[in-house]
Design an enzyme around this catalytic site. Structure first.
Site, mmCIF file in Angstrom:
data_model
loop_
_atom_site.group_PDB
_atom_site.id
_atom_site.type_symbol
_atom_site.label_atom_id
_atom_site.label_comp_id
_atom_site.label_asym_id
_atom_site.label_seq_id
_atom_site.Cartn_x
_atom_site.Cartn_y
_atom_site.Cartn_z
ATOM 1 N N GLU A 1 9.915 16.433 15.029
ATOM 2 C CA GLU A 1 10.303 16.271 13.628
ATOM 3 C C GLU A 1 9.474 17.214 12.752
ATOM 4 O OE1 GLU A 1 8.942 12.769 11.419
ATOM 5 O OE2 GLU A 1 10.997 12.452 10.771
ATOM 6 N N LYS B 1 0.861 -1.179 0.000
ATOM 7 C CA LYS B 1 0.000 0.000 0.000
ATOM 8 C C LYS B 1 0.901 1.234 0.000
ATOM 9 C CE LYS B 1 -1.796 2.859 2.627
ATOM 10 N NZ LYS B 1 -1.666 4.050 1.767
ATOM 11 N N CYS C 1 13.984 10.821 6.140
ATOM 12 C CA CYS C 1 13.937 10.468 7.563
ATOM 13 C C CYS C 1 15.291 10.666 8.225
ATOM 14 C CB CYS C 1 13.484 9.028 7.726
ATOM 15 S SG CYS C 1 14.588 7.881 6.905
ATOM 16 N N GLU D 1 10.351 1.403 10.277
ATOM 17 C CA GLU D 1 11.322 2.490 10.094
ATOM 18 C C GLU D 1 10.531 3.788 10.243
ATOM 19 O OE1 GLU D 1 14.012 -0.196 7.011
ATOM 20 O OE2 GLU D 1 13.337 1.771 6.356
HETATM 21 P P1 NAD Z 1 2.651 8.325 7.388
HETATM 22 O O1 NAD Z 1 2.887 7.531 8.614
HETATM 23 O O2 NAD Z 1 1.661 9.416 7.417
HETATM 24 O O3 NAD Z 1 2.182 7.377 6.197
HETATM 25 C C1 NAD Z 1 2.946 6.261 5.785
HETATM 26 C C2 NAD Z 1 2.022 5.229 5.196
HETATM 27 O O4 NAD Z 1 1.174 4.718 6.231
HETATM 28 C C3 NAD Z 1 1.095 5.751 4.118
HETATM 29 O O5 NAD Z 1 1.014 4.763 3.101
HETATM 30 C C4 NAD Z 1 -0.221 5.912 4.847
HETATM 31 O O6 NAD Z 1 -1.349 5.829 4.021
HETATM 32 C C5 NAD Z 1 -0.181 4.727 5.796
HETATM 33 N N1 NAD Z 1 -1.014 4.827 6.981
HETATM 34 C C6 NAD Z 1 -1.350 5.945 7.680
HETATM 35 N N2 NAD Z 1 -2.108 5.601 8.756
HETATM 36 C C7 NAD Z 1 -2.241 4.252 8.735
HETATM 37 C C8 NAD Z 1 -2.919 3.306 9.580
HETATM 38 N N3 NAD Z 1 -3.576 3.690 10.658
HETATM 39 N N4 NAD Z 1 -2.851 2.007 9.247
HETATM 40 C C9 NAD Z 1 -2.154 1.596 8.161
HETATM 41 N N5 NAD Z 1 -1.514 2.443 7.327
HETATM 42 C C10 NAD Z 1 -1.545 3.754 7.608
HETATM 43 O O7 NAD Z 1 4.087 8.847 6.924
HETATM 44 P P2 NAD Z 1 4.413 9.810 5.713
HETATM 45 O O8 NAD Z 1 3.871 11.156 6.051
HETATM 46 O O9 NAD Z 1 4.012 9.159 4.430
HETATM 47 O O10 NAD Z 1 6.016 9.841 5.735
HETATM 48 C C11 NAD Z 1 6.738 10.750 6.510
HETATM 49 C C12 NAD Z 1 7.179 10.109 7.819
HETATM 50 O O11 NAD Z 1 7.845 8.892 7.540
HETATM 51 C C13 NAD Z 1 8.173 10.938 8.597
HETATM 52 O O12 NAD Z 1 7.873 10.854 9.956
HETATM 53 C C14 NAD Z 1 9.499 10.251 8.337
HETATM 54 O O13 NAD Z 1 10.486 10.449 9.310
HETATM 55 C C15 NAD Z 1 9.081 8.837 8.242
HETATM 56 N N6 NAD Z 1 10.056 8.061 7.463
HETATM 57 C C16 NAD Z 1 10.911 7.219 8.123
HETATM 58 C C17 NAD Z 1 11.864 6.493 7.420
HETATM 59 C C18 NAD Z 1 12.862 5.582 8.107
HETATM 60 O O14 NAD Z 1 13.563 4.851 7.424
HETATM 61 N N7 NAD Z 1 12.958 5.599 9.421
HETATM 62 C C19 NAD Z 1 11.928 6.622 6.043
HETATM 63 C C20 NAD Z 1 11.038 7.490 5.410
HETATM 64 C C21 NAD Z 1 10.091 8.209 6.129
HETATM 65 O O1 6OD Z 2 18.624 3.922 2.145
HETATM 66 C C1 6OD Z 2 17.756 3.216 2.659
HETATM 67 O O2 6OD Z 2 17.776 1.975 2.568
HETATM 68 C C2 6OD Z 2 16.666 3.831 3.401
HETATM 69 N N1 6OD Z 2 15.792 2.993 3.994
HETATM 70 C C3 6OD Z 2 16.580 5.176 3.471
HETATM 71 C C4 6OD Z 2 15.571 5.867 4.180
HETATM 72 C C5 6OD Z 2 15.393 7.183 3.987
HETATM 73 C C6 6OD Z 2 14.343 7.893 4.653
HETATM 74 O O3 6OD Z 2 13.730 8.816 4.186
#
Ligand code: NAD
Ligand code: 6OD
Length: 486
Positions: free
Chosen positions: A390, A178, A288, A254
């Site tokens: 964040e 998804k 992230c 993540e």
């Molecule tokens: P988000 O959590 O809003 O959404 C991520 C996904 O989860 C989307 O596909 C969304 O539709 C789905 N989702 C939302 N609520 C849900 C629920 N209750 N059940 C199931 N699915 C659900 O995140 P975002 O805004 O798309 O991305 C930004 C965030 O992601 C930031 O906080 C960022 O730090 C984090 N991020 C972390 C990493 C990492 O590797 N640690 C990488 C990329 C992004």
């Molecule tokens: O490089 C990767 O494998 C990875 N998971 C990066 C994540 C970036 C976050 O926005």
């Protein structure tokens, strides 16, 4: 012509069974990019049934045969790289140069590396002595988890989705992905590549929709899904963990970060500035791993702030196709409002705005886009919310420090624990400080330099588990023990 994005189930592009479509708007100018079929519970049922059938066929293939198919997937991505880049830029507004150098090639690499890795991982075995008998041979075998739900975010959509789909498939699982509602296109396009590469029908499925009371929730609560791997916000991770608790299903998370950069006075300041420009402003700060807190040792504080601000002001903000563009818009108007809210809050809390803080003028045609200025603050401490929460935008707050002990305490004073960068020419200090930072990834004199064999993940509120290299194989397989009396 307006494009309509379908679900991809059992190797076919299919409309949502309820006929509900949602709009995806451009972050560049606010225009309608596409309409997307939202999946109902029935659609998730269909995807799970297809995945269970497909997984049985996929897991029965010899690992070398599966690896060959995944190499063809990677080749297919490479062949269509331009289409993937264009679609990713349309959905996200990111610069063409970034998508073509990072997002899409990493997508192909995510299939190649895990296809090659699975065949080369030994498992444990023990000779067990049994008094008065010949003993026993114990060995472990890895089996796929089964059907894995992959929930991905919008910031690096193709990179982060394939980062999970690559190893999941290499291990013999089927997946139901998804993607974020903000970035439905490249994940959907991958279906065609999968079919051409000979991936059996049902092994790769895509469902579209939102989180609560939509495809995300339907997928994470479905009893036919064996594990969930998720990248996104920490509070979404908490909701998904609760959903998975009922079925005692495994999760890999993540999540968010509030990542520090530590700049010692003995650093190579040119490199530290270059690295910090990248780590704060790349992808409009929507990474992230991005730096949002910068601690600079006092003797070079003024110089560092002045030079970073000069570089921030010089960043060319613009549309993806312009080769000179260094920074695009944020993903959506909603995210723009959140980031601008933090820009306002920083001022209310008494931060000094060194540069930025508002909306840049890109041109009348882009007035409805989600643009924000690259922004730097000083005059902050840890009582300010911009030092604790964040933002996920192109901004950082810079604080001076006087000693190694002090800066280690400052860096660790956060509920997150994803990444850190340390800038110093004294490598003994680099190792010493790295060992004391509570986070999953520490870079010394670099940032986002990735080797896909290494463990990737966050501590504290930044995640659960590690993926990358053999750690991905650990999550996407289950170990079984076989004990043979000799
Ligand atoms: P988000 O959590 O809003 O959404 C991520 C996904 O989860 C989307 O596909 C969304 O539709 C789905 N989702 C939302 N609520 C849900 C629920 N209750 N059940 C199931 N699915 C659900 O995140 P975002 O805004 O798309 O991305 C930004 C965030 O992601 C930031 O906080 C960022 O730090 C984090 N991020 C972390 C990493 C990492 O590797 N640690 C990488 C990329 C992004
Ligand atoms: O490089 C990767 O494998 C990875 N998971 C990066 C994540 C970036 C976050 O926005």
């Amino acid at each position: 012509m307006l494009s309509i994005i379908n679900n991809f189930i059992a190797g076919e592009y299919v409309e949502g069974s309820r006929g509900n479509l949602f709009d995806k708007f451009s972050p560049i100018d606010g225009s309608l990019v596409c309409k997307v079929h939202e999946s109902s519970r029935d659609d998730i049922d269909a995807a799970v049934a297809a995945a269970r059938r497909g997984q049985a066929e996929w897991a029965a293939m010899a690992p070398a045969q599966r690896a060959a198919v995944l190499h063809r997937v990677a080749d297919g991505i490479d062949r269509r790289a331009e289409d993937f880049v264009a679609a990713e830029c349309r959905d996200t507004g990111k610069p063409h140069s970034l998508a073509s150098h990072l997002d899409i090639p990493r997508g192909a690499a995510n299939f190649r590396i895990f296809a090659d890795l699975v065949g080369n991982v030994p498992t444990e075995s023990f000779m067990t002595s049994t008094p008065g008998r010949d003993g026993a041979l114990n060995y472990a075998v890895r089996v796929p988890k089964g059907v894995v739900g992959v929930i991905s975010p919008w910031n690096l959509p193709f990179l982060l989705m394939t980062w999970k789909v690559g190893p999941a498939l290499a291990c013999g699982n089927a997946v139901i992905v998804k993607p974020s509602e903000e970035t439905p296109t490249t994940t959907t396009m991958l279906g065609e590549v999968m079919n051409e590469a000979g991936v059996p029908k049902g092994v790769f499925n895509v469902v579209h929709g939102f989180g609560p009371d939509s495809a995300g929730e339907f997928l994470t609560t479905h009893p036919g899904v064996d594990a969930i791997t998720f990248t996104g916000e920490t509070r979404t991770g908490a909701a998904i963990m609760k959903a998975c608790a009922d079925g005692i299903r495994d999760v890999s998370f993540e999540l968010g970060g509030k990542n520090p950069a530590i700049v010692f006075a003995d650093c190579d300041i040119d490199k530290a500035i270059d690295g910090t420009v990248r780590s704060v402003f790349s992808n409009c700060g929507q990474v992230c791993l991005a730096t949002e807190r910068v601690y600079v040792e006092r003797p070079i504080f003024e110089e560092f702030v002045a030079r970073l601000a000069e570089r921030a002001k010089a960043l060319r903000i613009g549309i993806p196709s312009d080769d000179a563009t260094a920074m695009g818009p944020l993903i959506s108007k909603e995210h723009q409002a959140k980031v601008l809210g933090y820009y306002e809050l920083a001022v209310q809390e008494g931060a000094n705005v060194v540069c930025g803080g508002g909306i840049p003028q890109i041109g009348e045609a882009y007035r409805e886009g989600s643009w924000v200025e690259p922004t730097i603050w000083t005059g902050v401490d840890h009582s300010h919310r911009i030092m604790r929460e964040e933002v996920f935008g192109p901004c950082c707050a810079i604080m001076p420090f006087d000693s190694e002990e002090e800066v280690i305490a400052l860096a660790n004073d956060t509920e997150y624990g994803l990444a850190c960068s340390i800038w110093t020419e004294n490598l003994s200090r680099g190792h010493r400080v790295a060992a004391r930072i509570d986070c999953g990834l520490t870079w010394v004199n670099c940032w986002f330099l990735r080797d896909l064999r290494t463990p990737f993940g966050g501590s504290k509120m930044s995640g659960i588990g590690r993926e990358g290299g053999v750690h991905s194989l650990e999550f996407y397989t289950e170990l079984r023990n076989v004990c043979v009396q000799l």
